[in-house]
Design an enzyme around this catalytic site. Structure first.
Site, PDB file in Angstrom:
ATOM      1  N   ARG A   1       0.877  -1.180   0.000  1.00 24.35           N
ATOM      2  CA  ARG A   1       0.000   0.000   0.000  1.00 24.35           C
ATOM      3  C   ARG A   1       0.904   1.215   0.000  1.00 24.35           C
ATOM      4  O   ARG A   1       1.659   1.439   0.958  1.00 24.35           O
ATOM      5  CB  ARG A   1      -0.907  -0.013   1.235  1.00 24.35           C
ATOM      6  CG  ARG A   1      -1.573   1.324   1.467  1.00 24.35           C
ATOM      7  CD  ARG A   1      -2.708   1.264   2.445  1.00 24.35           C
ATOM      8  NE  ARG A   1      -3.863   0.621   1.845  1.00 24.35           N
ATOM      9  CZ  ARG A   1      -5.094   0.677   2.339  1.00 24.35           C
ATOM     10  NH1 ARG A   1      -5.326   1.331   3.455  1.00 24.35           N
ATOM     11  NH2 ARG A   1      -6.107   0.080   1.728  1.00 24.35           N
TER      12      ARG A   1
ATOM     13  N   HIS B   1      -7.200   0.984  -6.686  1.00 31.07           N
ATOM     14  CA  HIS B   1      -7.414   0.110  -5.518  1.00 31.07           C
ATOM     15  C   HIS B   1      -8.051  -1.184  -6.033  1.00 31.07           C
ATOM     16  O   HIS B   1      -9.221  -1.469  -5.783  1.00 31.07           O
ATOM     17  CB  HIS B   1      -8.319   0.833  -4.513  1.00 31.07           C
ATOM     18  CG  HIS B   1      -8.300   0.251  -3.131  1.00 31.07           C
ATOM     19  ND1 HIS B   1      -7.544  -0.851  -2.782  1.00 31.07           N
ATOM     20  CD2 HIS B   1      -8.969   0.615  -1.997  1.00 31.07           C
ATOM     21  CE1 HIS B   1      -7.738  -1.118  -1.496  1.00 31.07           C
ATOM     22  NE2 HIS B   1      -8.596  -0.249  -1.001  1.00 31.07           N
TER      23      HIS B   1
ATOM     24  N   GLN C   1      -9.890  -3.765  -3.718  1.00 30.68           N
ATOM     25  CA  GLN C   1     -11.209  -3.257  -3.365  1.00 30.68           C
ATOM     26  C   GLN C   1     -12.181  -3.503  -4.523  1.00 30.68           C
ATOM     27  O   GLN C   1     -13.299  -3.984  -4.330  1.00 30.68           O
ATOM     28  CB  GLN C   1     -11.112  -1.751  -3.062  1.00 30.68           C
ATOM     29  CG  GLN C   1     -12.429  -1.138  -2.647  1.00 30.68           C
ATOM     30  CD  GLN C   1     -12.886  -1.642  -1.290  1.00 30.68           C
ATOM     31  OE1 GLN C   1     -12.139  -1.567  -0.317  1.00 30.68           O
ATOM     32  NE2 GLN C   1     -14.089  -2.169  -1.214  1.00 30.68           N
TER      33      GLN C   1
ATOM     34  N   ASP D   1     -17.282   7.245  -1.842  1.00 31.10           N
ATOM     35  CA  ASP D   1     -16.032   7.094  -1.076  1.00 31.10           C
ATOM     36  C   ASP D   1     -15.731   8.448  -0.436  1.00 31.10           C
ATOM     37  O   ASP D   1     -16.368   9.467  -0.758  1.00 31.10           O
ATOM     38  CB  ASP D   1     -14.900   6.650  -2.039  1.00 31.10           C
ATOM     39  CG  ASP D   1     -13.568   6.400  -1.329  1.00 31.10           C
ATOM     40  OD1 ASP D   1     -13.563   6.220  -0.092  1.00 31.10           O
ATOM     41  OD2 ASP D   1     -12.523   6.395  -2.021  1.00 31.10           O
TER      42      ASP D   1
ATOM     43  N   CYS E   1     -16.367   1.798   0.162  1.00 29.59           N
ATOM     44  CA  CYS E   1     -15.214   0.933   0.455  1.00 29.59           C
ATOM     45  C   CYS E   1     -14.797   1.000   1.918  1.00 29.59           C
ATOM     46  O   CYS E   1     -14.102   0.106   2.394  1.00 29.59           O
ATOM     47  CB  CYS E   1     -14.048   1.333  -0.440  1.00 29.59           C
ATOM     48  SG  CYS E   1     -13.522   3.027  -0.190  1.00 29.59           S
TER      49      CYS E   1
ATOM     50  N   ARG F   1     -13.641  -8.471   0.971  1.00 31.33           N
ATOM     51  CA  ARG F   1     -12.207  -8.251   0.803  1.00 31.33           C
ATOM     52  C   ARG F   1     -11.455  -9.557   1.077  1.00 31.33           C
ATOM     53  O   ARG F   1     -10.512  -9.909   0.391  1.00 31.33           O
ATOM     54  CB  ARG F   1     -11.705  -7.141   1.750  1.00 31.33           C
ATOM     55  CG  ARG F   1     -12.240  -5.750   1.456  1.00 31.33           C
ATOM     56  CD  ARG F   1     -11.737  -5.205   0.140  1.00 31.33           C
ATOM     57  NE  ARG F   1     -10.275  -5.115   0.114  1.00 31.33           N
ATOM     58  CZ  ARG F   1      -9.554  -4.103   0.588  1.00 31.33           C
ATOM     59  NH1 ARG F   1     -10.158  -3.056   1.104  1.00 31.33           N
ATOM     60  NH2 ARG F   1      -8.224  -4.100   0.502  1.00 31.33           N
TER      61      ARG F   1
HETATM   62  N1   CP Z   1     -11.246  -0.089   2.057  1.00 37.22           N
HETATM   63  C1   CP Z   1      -9.988  -0.188   2.534  1.00 37.22           C
HETATM   64  O1   CP Z   1      -9.015  -0.391   1.802  1.00 37.22           O
HETATM   65  O2   CP Z   1      -9.889  -0.074   3.883  1.00 37.22           O
HETATM   66  P1   CP Z   1      -8.526   0.093   4.705  1.00 37.22           P
HETATM   67  O3   CP Z   1      -7.942   1.414   4.327  1.00 37.22           O
HETATM   68  O4   CP Z   1      -8.944   0.045   6.152  1.00 37.22           O
HETATM   69  O5   CP Z   1      -7.606  -1.026   4.342  1.00 37.22           O
HETATM   70  N1  NVA Z   2      -9.901   6.781  -1.625  1.00 34.58           N
HETATM   71  C1  NVA Z   2      -9.526   6.349  -0.297  1.00 34.58           C
HETATM   72  C2  NVA Z   2      -9.778   4.886  -0.116  1.00 34.58           C
HETATM   73  C3  NVA Z   2      -9.486   4.351   1.256  1.00 34.58           C
HETATM   74  C4  NVA Z   2      -9.655   2.882   1.367  1.00 34.58           C
HETATM   75  C5  NVA Z   2      -8.073   6.692  -0.044  1.00 34.58           C
HETATM   76  O1  NVA Z   2      -7.233   6.498  -0.930  1.00 34.58           O
HETATM   77  O2  NVA Z   2      -7.759   7.159   1.057  1.00 34.58           O
END
Ligand code: CP
Ligand code: NVA
Length: 307
Positions: free
Chosen positions: A102, A129, A132, A224, A264, A292
């Site tokens: 990540r 993502h 997701q 989101d 999400c 997930r």
């Molecule tokens: N939706 C999602 O990726 O959640 P987290 O940021 O908690 O991993």
């Molecule tokens: N768009 C958000 C998604 C979090 C899971 C971000 O990137 O923070």
């Protein structure tokens, strides 16, 4: 070597194959039986940002597949700061069988994949993502039974999650409408890829600034956060611009009677979604969070060719 960096790298057949695998693995899990496809395998999880779902669901997924996961916090690896992304990739590949990362900059997960000698999975970047997205389309399949001719309406920021939804929908032949404020639309280069995929699958895709037009007759409404991780300095400004895109009961009333609402998570209740909707009868949010786990098991097994 199979990596999993963005849904747009997949063919429609691969997208369907991973979804089928997720359905199969979930069915076995629900029956209380094991799926030890990754016995003895280890996943390295590199995080530059916080996480609940990604961290826990990948960890549990590896455990339930018969393997192990290592959590590497932002402070430990300091990707690109303590040592180069390329060297991190070369070294971690000598210890683990698969890497999930990540990151802030998508270029970093691309560089990890370039230099790693094991598969790399994107656990969220500023561009996409895809894990997701895979869980989201599994959830849509479970609730709606199919994709063709169904309308997914996304309200809000043209961000990483919206990008993965556009790619997934257009691979699967689902219709996709996005409503974003001016200046917060999906990047034209992303839209271009969506258009190409839609041309192949027959999806109808549309972008608008009008949230009410977008949700009309929708089968799925998705939203989101208005401010993604890394954009915190813009939060106040965004809070002024985005309220017309909030998913509330008035917008639900314009959609199909059996519309499902997706997010999400994490949710900023009262901002992009109201409590009444998030906790209401149309909400599929927590099914999505559970998925997930199942979708990522399928992704892990797929990148490792382990089924
Ligand atoms: N939706 C999602 O990726 O959640 P987290 O940021 O908690 O991993
Ligand atoms: N768009 C958000 C998604 C979090 C899971 C971000 O990137 O923070």
């Amino acid at each position: 070597m199979k990596h999993f960096l963005t849904l747009a790298d997949l063919t429609s057949e691969q997208m369907h194959a991973i979804l089928d695998l997720a359905v199969r693995i979930k069915t076995v899990w629900k029956a209380g039986e094991d799926t030890p496809y990754l016995k003895g395998k280890v996943l390295g999880m590199i995080f530059q940002k916080p996480s609940l779902r990604t961290r826990v669901s990948f960890d549990v997924a590896m455990l339930q597949l018969g393997g192990n996961a290592l959590y590497l916090s932002p402070d430990e690896i300091q990707l690109g700061k303590r040592e180069s992304v390329a060297d991190v990739a070369r070294v971690i590949s000598r210890y683990v069988n698969v890497v999930m990362a990540r990151v802030f900059a998508h270029a970093d997960v691309v560089a990890l994949a370039k230099y790693a000698t094991v598969p790399v999975i994107n656990g969220l970047s500023d561009y996409s993502h895809p894990c997701q997205g895979m869980a989201d389309f599994l959830t849509i399949l479970e609730h709606k039974g199919s994709f063709k001719g169904k309308k997914l309406a996304y309200l809000g920021d043209g961000n990483n999650v919206a990008t993965s939804l556009l790619y997934g929908a257009t691979l699967l032949g689902m219709d996709f409408t996005i409503a974003s404020p001016k200046g917060y639309e999906l990047h034209p280069a992303i839209w271009e890829i969506g258009r190409r995929l839609a041309g192949e699958s027959g999806s109808k895709i549309e972008a608008t600034t009008d949230p009410l037009a977008a949700v009309r007759d929708a089968d799925v409404i998705y939203t989101d956060t208005w401010t993604s991780m890394g954009q915190e300095a813009e939060a106040e400004q965004r809070r002024k611009i985005f309220p017309p895109y909030r998913v509330d009961e008035a917008k639900l009333a314009l959609a199909k009677p059996d519309v499902i609402v997706m997010h999400c998570l994490p949710a900023h209740r009262g901002e992009e979604i109201t409590d009444a909707v998030a906790d209401g009868p149309h909400s599929a949010i927590f099914d999505q969070a559970e998925n997930r786990l199942h979708a990522q098991k399928a992704i892990l097994v797929w990148v490792l060719d382990a089924n």
